[in-house]
Design a protein around this motif. Structure first.
Motif, PDB file in Angstrom:
ATOM      1  N   ASN A  60      -5.999   4.200  -3.724  1.00  0.00           N
ATOM      2  CA  ASN A  60      -5.536   3.196  -4.666  1.00  0.00           C
ATOM      3  C   ASN A  60      -6.437   1.982  -4.538  1.00  0.00           C
ATOM      4  O   ASN A  60      -6.620   1.460  -3.434  1.00  0.00           O
ATOM      5  CB  ASN A  60      -4.091   2.799  -4.367  1.00  0.00           C
ATOM      6  N   ARG A  61      -7.022   1.572  -5.659  1.00  0.00           N
ATOM      7  CA  ARG A  61      -7.800   0.329  -5.675  1.00  0.00           C
ATOM      8  C   ARG A  61      -6.790  -0.788  -5.875  1.00  0.00           C
ATOM      9  O   ARG A  61      -6.331  -1.045  -6.977  1.00  0.00           O
ATOM     10  CB  ARG A  61      -8.851   0.358  -6.780  1.00  0.00           C
ATOM     11  N   ILE A  69       0.819  -1.219   0.000  1.00  0.00           N
ATOM     12  CA  ILE A  69       0.000   0.000   0.000  1.00  0.00           C
ATOM     13  C   ILE A  69       0.848   1.263   0.000  1.00  0.00           C
ATOM     14  O   ILE A  69       0.409   2.302  -0.480  1.00  0.00           O
ATOM     15  CB  ILE A  69      -1.004   0.039   1.179  1.00  0.00           C
ATOM     16  N   TYR A  70       2.060   1.172   0.526  1.00  0.00           N
ATOM     17  CA  TYR A  70       2.906   2.358   0.601  1.00  0.00           C
ATOM     18  C   TYR A  70       3.708   2.590  -0.675  1.00  0.00           C
ATOM     19  O   TYR A  70       4.229   3.672  -0.890  1.00  0.00           O
ATOM     20  CB  TYR A  70       3.829   2.263   1.813  1.00  0.00           C
ATOM     21  N   GLU A  71       3.795   1.583  -1.533  1.00  0.00           N
ATOM     22  CA  GLU A  71       4.543   1.714  -2.781  1.00  0.00           C
ATOM     23  C   GLU A  71       3.636   1.873  -4.000  1.00  0.00           C
ATOM     24  O   GLU A  71       4.102   2.168  -5.086  1.00  0.00           O
ATOM     25  CB  GLU A  71       5.448   0.496  -2.970  1.00  0.00           C
ATOM     26  N   SER A  72       2.347   1.673  -3.840  1.00  0.00           N
ATOM     27  CA  SER A  72       1.398   1.785  -4.950  1.00  0.00           C
ATOM     28  C   SER A  72       1.020   3.248  -5.142  1.00  0.00           C
ATOM     29  O   SER A  72       0.781   3.967  -4.168  1.00  0.00           O
ATOM     30  CB  SER A  72       0.135   0.968  -4.658  1.00  0.00           C
ATOM     31  N   PRO A  73       0.937   3.708  -6.392  1.00  0.00           N
ATOM     32  CA  PRO A  73       0.588   5.118  -6.636  1.00  0.00           C
ATOM     33  C   PRO A  73      -0.854   5.424  -6.248  1.00  0.00           C
ATOM     34  O   PRO A  73      -1.743   4.589  -6.402  1.00  0.00           O
ATOM     35  CB  PRO A  73       0.795   5.280  -8.138  1.00  0.00           C
ATOM     36  N   LEU A  74      -1.059   6.620  -5.733  1.00  0.00           N
ATOM     37  CA  LEU A  74      -2.395   7.066  -5.332  1.00  0.00           C
ATOM     38  C   LEU A  74      -3.000   7.942  -6.413  1.00  0.00           C
ATOM     39  O   LEU A  74      -2.292   8.683  -7.090  1.00  0.00           O
ATOM     40  CB  LEU A  74      -2.322   7.853  -4.019  1.00  0.00           C
ATOM     41  N   SER A  75      -4.320   7.866  -6.562  1.00  0.00           N
ATOM     42  CA  SER A  75      -5.077   8.730  -7.470  1.00  0.00           C
ATOM     43  C   SER A  75      -5.950   9.640  -6.623  1.00  0.00           C
ATOM     44  O   SER A  75      -6.441   9.234  -5.568  1.00  0.00           O
ATOM     45  CB  SER A  75      -5.979   7.903  -8.390  1.00  0.00           C
ATOM     46  N   THR A  76      -6.176  10.841  -7.089  1.00  0.00           N
ATOM     47  CA  THR A  76      -7.017  11.784  -6.363  1.00  0.00           C
ATOM     48  C   THR A  76      -8.463  11.642  -6.813  1.00  0.00           C
ATOM     49  O   THR A  76      -8.743  11.619  -8.005  1.00  0.00           O
ATOM     50  CB  THR A  76      -6.531  13.228  -6.594  1.00  0.00           C
ATOM     51  N   ALA A 120      -6.878   4.294   1.251  1.00  0.00           N
ATOM     52  CA  ALA A 120      -7.236   5.699   1.042  1.00  0.00           C
ATOM     53  C   ALA A 120      -6.617   6.581   2.115  1.00  0.00           C
ATOM     54  O   ALA A 120      -6.438   6.163   3.261  1.00  0.00           O
ATOM     55  CB  ALA A 120      -8.761   5.867   1.055  1.00  0.00           C
ATOM     56  N   VAL A 121      -6.307   7.809   1.691  1.00  0.00           N
ATOM     57  CA  VAL A 121      -5.742   8.811   2.594  1.00  0.00           C
ATOM     58  C   VAL A 121      -6.647  10.041   2.549  1.00  0.00           C
ATOM     59  O   VAL A 121      -6.863  10.614   1.475  1.00  0.00           O
ATOM     60  CB  VAL A 121      -4.310   9.195   2.184  1.00  0.00           C
ATOM     61  N   LEU A 122      -7.189  10.400   3.692  1.00  0.00           N
ATOM     62  CA  LEU A 122      -8.030  11.592   3.809  1.00  0.00           C
ATOM     63  C   LEU A 122      -7.206  12.689   4.476  1.00  0.00           C
ATOM     64  O   LEU A 122      -6.757  12.525   5.612  1.00  0.00           O
ATOM     65  CB  LEU A 122      -9.279  11.321   4.648  1.00  0.00           C
ATOM     66  N   SER A 123      -6.980  13.770   3.779  1.00  0.00           N
ATOM     67  CA  SER A 123      -6.272  14.909   4.346  1.00  0.00           C
ATOM     68  C   SER A 123      -7.153  15.572   5.391  1.00  0.00           C
ATOM     69  O   SER A 123      -8.367  15.351   5.421  1.00  0.00           O
ATOM     70  CB  SER A 123      -5.939  15.922   3.250  1.00  0.00           C
ATOM     71  N   PRO A 124      -6.579  16.419   6.249  1.00  0.00           N
ATOM     72  CA  PRO A 124      -7.402  17.136   7.222  1.00  0.00           C
ATOM     73  C   PRO A 124      -8.573  17.857   6.554  1.00  0.00           C
ATOM     74  O   PRO A 124      -8.422  18.429   5.468  1.00  0.00           O
ATOM     75  CB  PRO A 124      -6.413  18.136   7.842  1.00  0.00           C
ATOM     76  N   ASN A 125      -9.730  17.778   7.168  1.00  0.00           N
ATOM     77  CA  ASN A 125     -10.983  18.409   6.710  1.00  0.00           C
ATOM     78  C   ASN A 125     -11.591  17.778   5.454  1.00  0.00           C
ATOM     79  O   ASN A 125     -12.549  18.312   4.913  1.00  0.00           O
ATOM     80  CB  ASN A 125     -10.800  19.917   6.501  1.00  0.00           C
ATOM     81  N   SER A 126     -11.069  16.651   4.989  1.00  0.00           N
ATOM     82  CA  SER A 126     -11.697  15.977   3.859  1.00  0.00           C
ATOM     83  C   SER A 126     -12.599  14.856   4.383  1.00  0.00           C
ATOM     84  O   SER A 126     -12.525  14.482   5.548  1.00  0.00           O
ATOM     85  CB  SER A 126     -10.647  15.433   2.890  1.00  0.00           C
ATOM     86  N   SER A 127     -13.454  14.335   3.499  1.00  0.00           N
ATOM     87  CA  SER A 127     -14.393  13.310   3.953  1.00  0.00           C
ATOM     88  C   SER A 127     -14.834  12.400   2.828  1.00  0.00           C
ATOM     89  O   SER A 127     -14.729  12.734   1.651  1.00  0.00           O
ATOM     90  CB  SER A 127     -15.631  13.966   4.576  1.00  0.00           C
ATOM     91  N   ILE A 128     -15.336  11.256   3.233  1.00  0.00           N
ATOM     92  CA  ILE A 128     -16.094  10.361   2.358  1.00  0.00           C
ATOM     93  C   ILE A 128     -17.539  10.672   2.721  1.00  0.00           C
ATOM     94  O   ILE A 128     -17.958  10.471   3.869  1.00  0.00           O
ATOM     95  CB  ILE A 128     -15.757   8.888   2.618  1.00  0.00           C
TER      96      ILE A 128
END
Length: 131
Positions: free
Chosen positions: A33-34, A12-19, A51-59
């Motif tokens: 990343n799926r 999970i730490y080496e896989s690229p993330l999409s926004t 998934a990574v949620l930055s401060p103040n972001s939400s699902i």
């Protein structure tokens, strides 16, 4: 040793993330990343996400049909809503979002909230056949 491409293993730490903008109409964007999708399983698993949620972001608040989602909070803290229940979550918590339930997750902290999400189709246990 096996080649990493010949076995279902991803880091999970080496896989690229999409926004993803406004995930389920949530606030701001999340990075994800799926890692695996339904084509990777014989079992009725729809996906496994990191998934990574930055401060103040939400699902955003949303409802699922005939599936359940499992959230594992890897790092950080936030606020989870399940139906009408609102409660804090933190690293180490595992939350089961039941079929038909309504849920959301907000990062109300000053640090990133990192989660692992697994979505599974609901079937009767005695009807499972994964040959």
């Amino acid at each position: 040793l096996e080649s990493p491409m010949s076995v279902p293993c991803k880091n999970i730490y080496e896989s690229p993330l999409s926004t993803v903008q406004h995930c389920h109409d949530g606030e701001q964007s999340i990075d994800m990343n799926r890692l695996f999708s339904d084509v990777d399983f014989k079992a009725p698993c729809h996906f496994i996400d990191y998934a990574v949620l930055s401060p103040n972001s939400s699902i955003g608040r949303h409802q699922h049909g005939n599936n359940e989602e499992i959230y594992l909070i890897l790092e950080g803290s936030g606020c989870m809503t399940m139906d009408e229940h609102v409660f804090p979550v933190k690293a180490g918590d595992v939350i089961v979002n039941k079929a038909g339930g309504v849920h959301s997750l907000i990062n109300d902290s000053n640090a990133c909230l990192k989660i692992f999400v697994v979505e599974i189709e609901c079937i009767k246990k005695n009807e499972a056949s994964f040959q």
